[in-house]
Write a protein that holds these residues in place. Structure first.
Motif, PDB file in Angstrom:
ATOM      1  N   LYS A   1      62.079 -43.183   0.592  1.00 12.87           N
ATOM      2  CA  LYS A   1      62.483 -43.355  -0.797  1.00 12.87           C
ATOM      3  C   LYS A   1      63.578 -42.351  -1.190  1.00 12.87           C
ATOM      4  O   LYS A   1      64.522 -42.698  -1.877  1.00 12.87           O
ATOM      5  CB  LYS A   1      61.237 -43.228  -1.686  1.00 12.87           C
ATOM      6  CG  LYS A   1      61.487 -43.303  -3.149  1.00 12.87           C
ATOM      7  CD  LYS A   1      61.689 -44.708  -3.628  1.00 12.87           C
ATOM      8  CE  LYS A   1      61.819 -44.699  -5.139  1.00 12.87           C
ATOM      9  NZ  LYS A   1      62.278 -45.918  -5.657  1.00 12.87           N
ATOM     10  N   LEU A   2      63.423 -41.102  -0.772  1.00 10.89           N
ATOM     11  CA  LEU A   2      64.401 -40.073  -1.143  1.00 10.89           C
ATOM     12  C   LEU A   2      65.782 -40.365  -0.558  1.00 10.89           C
ATOM     13  O   LEU A   2      66.798 -40.201  -1.236  1.00 10.89           O
ATOM     14  CB  LEU A   2      63.926 -38.687  -0.695  1.00 10.89           C
ATOM     15  CG  LEU A   2      62.685 -38.135  -1.405  1.00 10.89           C
ATOM     16  CD1 LEU A   2      62.257 -36.827  -0.789  1.00 10.89           C
ATOM     17  CD2 LEU A   2      62.940 -37.971  -2.884  1.00 10.89           C
ATOM     18  N   LYS A   3      65.815 -40.810   0.689  1.00  3.57           N
ATOM     19  CA  LYS A   3      67.108 -41.110   1.307  1.00  3.57           C
ATOM     20  C   LYS A   3      67.760 -42.318   0.651  1.00  3.57           C
ATOM     21  O   LYS A   3      68.982 -42.369   0.497  1.00  3.57           O
ATOM     22  CB  LYS A   3      66.946 -41.325   2.811  1.00  3.57           C
ATOM     23  CG  LYS A   3      66.648 -40.038   3.556  1.00  3.57           C
ATOM     24  CD  LYS A   3      66.567 -40.254   5.037  1.00  3.57           C
ATOM     25  CE  LYS A   3      66.243 -38.941   5.728  1.00  3.57           C
ATOM     26  NZ  LYS A   3      66.188 -39.097   7.176  1.00  3.57           N
ATOM     27  N   GLN A   4      66.958 -43.291   0.235  1.00  2.00           N
ATOM     28  CA  GLN A   4      67.505 -44.456  -0.466  1.00  2.00           C
ATOM     29  C   GLN A   4      68.085 -44.047  -1.811  1.00  2.00           C
ATOM     30  O   GLN A   4      69.172 -44.493  -2.189  1.00  2.00           O
ATOM     31  CB  GLN A   4      66.418 -45.514  -0.666  1.00  2.00           C
ATOM     32  CG  GLN A   4      65.978 -46.180   0.604  1.00  2.00           C
ATOM     33  CD  GLN A   4      64.761 -47.054   0.403  1.00  2.00           C
ATOM     34  OE1 GLN A   4      63.950 -46.832  -0.496  1.00  2.00           O
ATOM     35  NE2 GLN A   4      64.626 -48.058   1.261  1.00  2.00           N
ATOM     36  N   LEU A   5      67.358 -43.200  -2.541  1.00  2.00           N
ATOM     37  CA  LEU A   5      67.868 -42.706  -3.826  1.00  2.00           C
ATOM     38  C   LEU A   5      69.129 -41.882  -3.621  1.00  2.00           C
ATOM     39  O   LEU A   5      70.072 -41.967  -4.416  1.00  2.00           O
ATOM     40  CB  LEU A   5      66.804 -41.878  -4.544  1.00  2.00           C
ATOM     41  CG  LEU A   5      65.692 -42.662  -5.213  1.00  2.00           C
ATOM     42  CD1 LEU A   5      64.562 -41.720  -5.646  1.00  2.00           C
ATOM     43  CD2 LEU A   5      66.225 -43.432  -6.407  1.00  2.00           C
ATOM     44  N   ASN A   6      69.165 -41.086  -2.561  1.00  2.00           N
ATOM     45  CA  ASN A   6      70.346 -40.285  -2.274  1.00  2.00           C
ATOM     46  C   ASN A   6      71.564 -41.174  -2.040  1.00  2.00           C
ATOM     47  O   ASN A   6      72.648 -40.916  -2.567  1.00  2.00           O
ATOM     48  CB  ASN A   6      70.100 -39.394  -1.059  1.00  2.00           C
ATOM     49  CG  ASN A   6      71.246 -38.458  -0.803  1.00  2.00           C
ATOM     50  OD1 ASN A   6      71.489 -37.531  -1.559  1.00  2.00           O
ATOM     51  ND2 ASN A   6      71.985 -38.722   0.259  1.00  2.00           N
TER      52      ASN A   6
END
Length: 91
Positions: A1-6
């Motif tokens: 999720k964090l990499k997608q948001l990034n």
């Protein structure tokens, strides 16, 4: 999720920066602030998801702030661009 948001934040912030550069530069300070938030989230422990839950929650809050800033700038400039288009009355 964090990499997608990034990825989403990076893309939208870059788009907002390019739009403001080409269609009005009143957002420089806000975009700089958003980029600083983005950089805070890109530390090794944060981006790869191996930190504490509290750190990840703070990352998500920062990503939401970045998206809010980028989306607002994109919408404002898009509205300005649309309003500047003059209809072709020659028929």
């Amino acid at each position: 999720k964090l990499k997608q948001l990034n990825t989403e934040c990076s893309y939208k912030l870059d788009l907002a920066d390019k739009l403001q550069y080409n269609f009005g530069s009143k957002y420089d300070n806000v975009i700089e602030y958003a980029y600083k938030l983005l950089l805070q989230n890109q530390a090794h422990d944060s981006i790869c998801g191996c930190s504490t839950d509290m750190v990840h929650e703070e990352n998500i809050i920062r990503y939401k702030k970045i998206l809010q800033i980028a989306n607002t700038i994109i919408e404002e400039i898009s509205d300005k661009m649309v309003k500047s288009i003059k209809p072709n009355t020659a028929a």
